[in-house]
Design an enzyme around this catalytic site. Structure first.
Site, PDB file in Angstrom:
ATOM      1  N   LYS A 158     -58.256 -21.646  23.739  1.00 57.55           N
ATOM      2  CA  LYS A 158     -58.815 -21.752  25.182  1.00 57.55           C
ATOM      3  C   LYS A 158     -60.127 -21.122  25.221  1.00 57.55           C
ATOM      4  O   LYS A 158     -60.948 -21.998  25.943  1.00 57.55           O
ATOM      5  CB  LYS A 158     -57.872 -21.244  26.181  1.00 57.55           C
ATOM      6  CG  LYS A 158     -58.218 -21.419  27.550  1.00 57.55           C
ATOM      7  CD  LYS A 158     -57.715 -20.448  28.512  1.00 57.55           C
ATOM      8  CE  LYS A 158     -58.467 -19.276  28.811  1.00 57.55           C
ATOM      9  NZ  LYS A 158     -58.151 -18.390  29.630  1.00 57.55           N
ATOM     10  N   ASP A 176     -55.901 -23.491  30.688  1.00 57.30           N
ATOM     11  CA  ASP A 176     -55.253 -22.202  31.337  1.00 57.30           C
ATOM     12  C   ASP A 176     -54.020 -22.373  32.008  1.00 57.30           C
ATOM     13  O   ASP A 176     -53.334 -23.174  32.257  1.00 57.30           O
ATOM     14  CB  ASP A 176     -56.432 -21.483  31.980  1.00 57.30           C
ATOM     15  CG  ASP A 176     -56.624 -22.082  33.494  1.00 57.30           C
ATOM     16  OD1 ASP A 176     -56.012 -23.087  33.644  1.00 57.30           O
ATOM     17  OD2 ASP A 176     -57.649 -21.748  33.971  1.00 57.30           O
TER      18      ASP A 176
END
Length: 209
Positions: A122, A140
């Site tokens: 991420k 997320d």
């Protein structure tokens, strides 16, 4: 039932239309500050990170300065953030890796970014897309929740499956806008409890498809 590719794209593009000017909410002035801010944002709000980073960046403005600092010196500046001791350890090690392996510069490939301490997929995707304009899609908690709530992916999908599905549904030039808009949508509308998505019928209007 997971939506078809066309319908999934429609939902995401309607979310982008709700927040067309969504910008990254982390404060940074260069690639190093962006990398640090994204690393700090794990399990912490962006607002809390933005309160901590001005003093942190003033004290350690470069990878060299951060690598030279002790973990306790770094910790002092981020002690109000979740997991701050671990993060201080990662920041120091990451800064040293930037010096040793990348001439003090933040690298521009996912593989190189993920070789850094404390940097997962991420974080790498955010740095690539926000920092370098390289198409990537970061997942997320907001993005994952929205995609599951709106049947863009199955409820059991992993973050990597969410990432691949959105990249399959949208053209690369929309990935960054989708990520930013979904964060705002997740904060303002598609809450973990009592989501208010039904007030936005355009999301579900598939009549033109």
């Amino acid at each position: 039932m997971v939506l078809s590719k066309k319908r999934a794209r429609h939902v995401i593009e309607e979310i982008i239309a709700l927040f067309p000017d969504a910008k990254p909410s982390l404060d940074f002035r260069n690639h190093f500050e962006l990398l640090v801010a994204v690393m700090l944002s794990a399990q912490t709000t962006d607002a809390a990170v933005n309160k901590a980073t001005p003093a942190l960046f003033a004290a350690f403005p470069t990878p060299q300065a951060m690598a030279d600092a002790s973990e306790s010196e770094i910790s002092k500046h981020i002690s109000r953030l979740g997991l701050y001791r671990n993060k201080a350890k990662f920041l120091k090690k990451c800064a040293q890796q930037l010096l040793d392996d990348f001439d003090g510069q933040v690298p521009q490939t996912r593989e190189e970014l993920e070789s850094l301490a404390g940097v997962g997929r991420k974080t790498a995707n955010v740095v690539l897309s926000v920092g370098f304009g390289i198409p990537a899609f970061a997942v997320d908690t907001h993005v994952e929740r929205i995609c599951k709530h709106h049947d863009i992916v199955k409820k059991s999908a992993t973050p990597l499956e969410v990432e691949k599905r959105v990249m399959e549904v949208l053209p690369p030039e929309e990935w960054l806008a989708a990520h930013q808009a979904m964060i705002y949508f997740g904060r303002a509308i598609c809450h973990p409890k009592n989501p208010e998505c039904e007030h936005y019928p355009q999301l579900y209007d598939f009549s033109s498809l």
